[in-house]
Design a protein around this motif. Sequence first.
Motif, PDB file in Angstrom:
ATOM      1  N   MET A  67       0.861  -1.175   0.000  1.00 41.20           N
ATOM      2  CA  MET A  67       0.000   0.000   0.000  1.00 41.20           C
ATOM      3  C   MET A  67       0.902   1.231   0.000  1.00 41.20           C
ATOM      4  N   LEU A  68       0.818   1.993  -1.082  1.00 41.07           N
ATOM      5  CA  LEU A  68       1.622   3.201  -1.245  1.00 41.07           C
ATOM      6  C   LEU A  68       0.705   4.386  -1.485  1.00 41.07           C
ATOM      7  N   PHE A  69       1.234   5.569  -1.253  1.00 40.62           N
ATOM      8  CA  PHE A  69       0.449   6.797  -1.410  1.00 40.62           C
ATOM      9  C   PHE A  69       1.043   7.630  -2.532  1.00 40.62           C
ATOM     10  N   ALA A  70       0.149   8.275  -3.279  1.00 40.80           N
ATOM     11  CA  ALA A  70       0.586   9.116  -4.396  1.00 40.80           C
ATOM     12  C   ALA A  70       0.888  10.531  -3.904  1.00 40.80           C
ATOM     13  N   GLY A  86       3.212  12.768  -8.627  1.00 40.33           N
ATOM     14  CA  GLY A  86       2.966  11.491  -9.305  1.00 40.33           C
ATOM     15  C   GLY A  86       3.873  10.364  -8.846  1.00 40.33           C
ATOM     16  N   ASN A  87       4.581  10.547  -7.736  1.00 35.15           N
ATOM     17  CA  ASN A  87       5.434   9.501  -7.187  1.00 35.15           C
ATOM     18  C   ASN A  87       4.664   8.697  -6.152  1.00 35.15           C
ATOM     19  N   LEU A  88       5.160   7.527  -5.839  1.00 33.95           N
ATOM     20  CA  LEU A  88       4.558   6.694  -4.803  1.00 33.95           C
ATOM     21  C   LEU A  88       5.505   6.609  -3.616  1.00 33.95           C
TER      22      LEU A  88
END
Length: 159
Positions: free
Chosen positions: A121-124, A128-130
């Motif tokens: 689970m990653l966040f933007a 536009g990067n994670l």
Amino acid sequence: MNRFAACSNCARAFVPAARFRRRPCAMRSRALQTISINHHLYEVHMSARPITDVLRHIGGGVFLDSASDEMQALVNAVDTSGKSGTLTLTIAVKKATRGGAMHIAGKVSVKKPADEPMEAMLFATPEGNLIAEDPRQQKLDLKQVPGASDAPPSALKTA
């Protein structure tokens, strides 16, 4: 004394034959053969050779051994994942150019259960990067409390 025999597969009655001969049966998958029992001739179905005898000849036995190894790997994969898989044996039969021989080729195909996909689970970010931390959430300034120990208490009280 004449005896009559009946085919257990197609229920066709046979009379004793006068001489040895082969002819097609109504089942068409087996031939009739005349045999002699106690000086009486009877027409019976010829038994089919077990397919495992034929499979053992393909590739000098390597085909059947590799199929067994693939089956073992498939069973382990299905046991681990809980999902189904398939093992397909393909046998190709081709008539040789002369001598009445047959060319037999075998192929083993295995479809193992798909592995579970790996997730994160990653966040933007607005660029536009994670990233692993939510950029909208405020970071807390956590500190170690002096005198606090990570060890559990030595004596617990019970009621």
